[in-house]
Design a protein around this motif. Structure first.
Motif, PDB file in Angstrom:
ATOM      1  N   GLN A 203      85.910   4.078  42.591  1.00 47.65           N
ATOM      2  CA  GLN A 203      87.097   4.102  43.440  1.00 47.65           C
ATOM      3  C   GLN A 203      88.154   5.047  42.876  1.00 47.65           C
ATOM      4  N   ALA A 204      88.287   5.065  41.556  1.00 49.14           N
ATOM      5  CA  ALA A 204      89.259   5.982  40.952  1.00 49.14           C
ATOM      6  C   ALA A 204      88.856   7.434  41.197  1.00 49.14           C
ATOM      7  N   GLY A 205      87.544   7.730  41.117  1.00 45.92           N
ATOM      8  CA  GLY A 205      87.096   9.091  41.396  1.00 45.92           C
ATOM      9  C   GLY A 205      87.357   9.491  42.827  1.00 45.92           C
ATOM     10  N   ALA A 206      87.114   8.560  43.769  1.00 44.64           N
ATOM     11  CA  ALA A 206      87.396   8.864  45.176  1.00 44.64           C
ATOM     12  C   ALA A 206      88.883   9.073  45.398  1.00 44.64           C
ATOM     13  N   LEU A 207      89.708   8.242  44.744  1.00 41.52           N
ATOM     14  CA  LEU A 207      91.163   8.404  44.881  1.00 41.52           C
ATOM     15  C   LEU A 207      91.626   9.722  44.299  1.00 41.52           C
ATOM     16  N   GLN A 208      91.043  10.154  43.199  1.00 41.93           N
ATOM     17  CA  GLN A 208      91.415  11.412  42.574  1.00 41.93           C
ATOM     18  C   GLN A 208      91.158  12.592  43.510  1.00 41.93           C
ATOM     19  N   VAL A 209      90.064  12.512  44.265  1.00 40.25           N
ATOM     20  CA  VAL A 209      89.726  13.598  45.182  1.00 40.25           C
ATOM     21  C   VAL A 209      90.593  13.550  46.440  1.00 40.25           C
ATOM     22  N   ALA A 210      90.859  12.340  46.943  1.00 43.32           N
ATOM     23  CA  ALA A 210      91.551  12.212  48.229  1.00 43.32           C
ATOM     24  C   ALA A 210      93.068  12.243  48.101  1.00 43.32           C
ATOM     25  N   ALA A 211      93.627  11.957  46.944  1.00 43.40           N
ATOM     26  CA  ALA A 211      95.086  11.850  46.819  1.00 43.40           C
ATOM     27  C   ALA A 211      95.744  13.219  46.972  1.00 43.40           C
TER      28      ALA A 211
END
Length: 378
Positions: A203-211
């Motif tokens: 989830q942190a990796g997805a947030l890093q890409v989408a933020a």
């Protein structure tokens, strides 16, 4: 644990035997001083000197002391010899025969003296019978005392064996409980904690890409980095919990054939290890062979005191296995508490290899445990 040793037990055996010879010689001198003949002195000297060898040849020494009873009513040397015989044997018919022989020889002088004097009456025969019964009772006293001392030593030795067996059972139980707790903790950490931390990292990796916000991306990157580091630490801790234990608990990595020689050396049993297994067998098979030998030697120690064991590794074109055979026990065994799950566990291990485990008594009074498994399991 060992039996208590008082001041009397610190006296060397040779000193005890020498003092006994002196006491027997003094007893013979007091009884035979007034009317001794050279033959009497020779018999007394032979019987007293023979006490020096009573520990090595108890029955022979007893026979050497018998001539003294022809001239002495109650002599120290025959009594000491009878005690030694009773202390070193459990043959009850032999002990009864020794007592009867001692009483017969001790009574023989009475009718012979009456015969030589020409005065043989029914009263003399009655007195001879009384003397025989008295001498027989006197002979049974050291025999009973020797059997009592022997029984005391047997009980002391069995108490030591019981205590050792209980300590071993407690250690095995503690190791089992600790291993189960560690395995359960490792499973929980691997199945629950690792799973949750992995989701956090994803989830942190997805947030890093989408933020869109740089601060949010930096925070997500930090969370993802910490999650990955935590996963590495968790994997390391799970590995330690499953594979290590330390010397105090003895939860070392699972044993293999390389540890078999050390197991035999530390078993406390006179054991021979022969034969070998085919190269390249699996680690699971090596562990099963090791556990089979370990359980078999443990059962020998518990149920066959004093027995010797033979561990034979073998293989042919189709099968391999191990055979553990022990001789008959040399001492009485003591009934020990046991869950009787050892052989059941070994059979389950053998079934995992598509093999079999057999355990049965031998015609010679011992026991044999054999593991047989296919060389190339299906």
């Amino acid at each position: 644990m060992s039996p208590r040793r008082g001041p009397w037990r610190r006296v060397p055996p040779w000193a005890v035997d020498a003092g006994l010879v002196v006491l027997a010689a003094l007893d013979a001198w007091i009884n035979l001083y007034d009317e001794a003949t050279p033959v009497m002195w020779a018999c007394a000297g032979l019987g007293c000197a023979g006490l020096l060898l009573r520990r090595r040849f108890p029955l022979t020494v007893f026979l050497l002391t018998l001539p003294m009873t022809l001239f002495m009513d109650v002599a120290v040397a025959p009594i000491a010899a009878l005690y030694t015989v009773a202390r070193h044997t459990r043959n009850r018919p032999l002990l009864a025969g020794c007592a009867l022989l001692n009483a017969a020889v001790g009574t023989l002088a009475w009718p012979l003296s009456d015969t030589f004097s020409g005065d043989t009456t029914s009263g003399d025969r009655t007195w001879t019978l009384i003397q025989f019964v008295y001498t027989l009772a006197t002979a049974f006293a050291p025999i009973l005392f020797g059997q009592l001392v022997q029984a005391r030593h047997d009980v002391a030795r069995q108490l030591v064996e019981v205590e050792v067996a209980r300590e071993h059972e407690r250690a095995l139980y503690a190791q089992t409980v600790l291993a189960r707790e560690r395995a359960q903790l490792a499973r929980e950490m691997h199945d629950v904690v690792s799973h949750q931390v992995s989701l956090i990292a994803v989830q942190a990796g997805a947030l890093q890409v989408a933020a869109k916000d740089p601060d949010a991306r930096a925070a997500a990157r930090t969370i993802r980095t910490l999650s990955v580091d935590t996963l590495d630490e968790l994997r390391h801790m799970v590995t330690l919990l499953r594979a290590t234990g330390g010397k105090e608990t003895e939860l070392t990595p699972q044993p293999t054939l390389a540890d078999l020689q050390q197991l035999v050396a530390n078993s406390g049993i006179e054991t021979t290890l022969t034969g070998g297994l085919p190269p390249g067998i699996s680690t699971t098979a090596q562990r099963t062979v090791y556990r089979t030998v370990q359980e078999a030697l443990t059962n020998v120690r518990k149920h066959a005191p004093g027995a010797r064991a033979d561990v034979r590794l073998w293989h042919d074109t189709r099968h391999f296995g191990v055979t553990v055979t022990n001789t008959a026990p040399t001492r009485p065994s003591v009934a020990l508490p046991s869950a009787r799950h050892g052989l059941i566990g070994l059979r389950e291990r053998a079934e995992l290899l598509d093999g079999t485990l057999t355990a049965a008594p031998t015609p010679q009074g011992g026991y044999e445990v054999e593991l047989r498994a296919p060389a190339r399991p299906a």
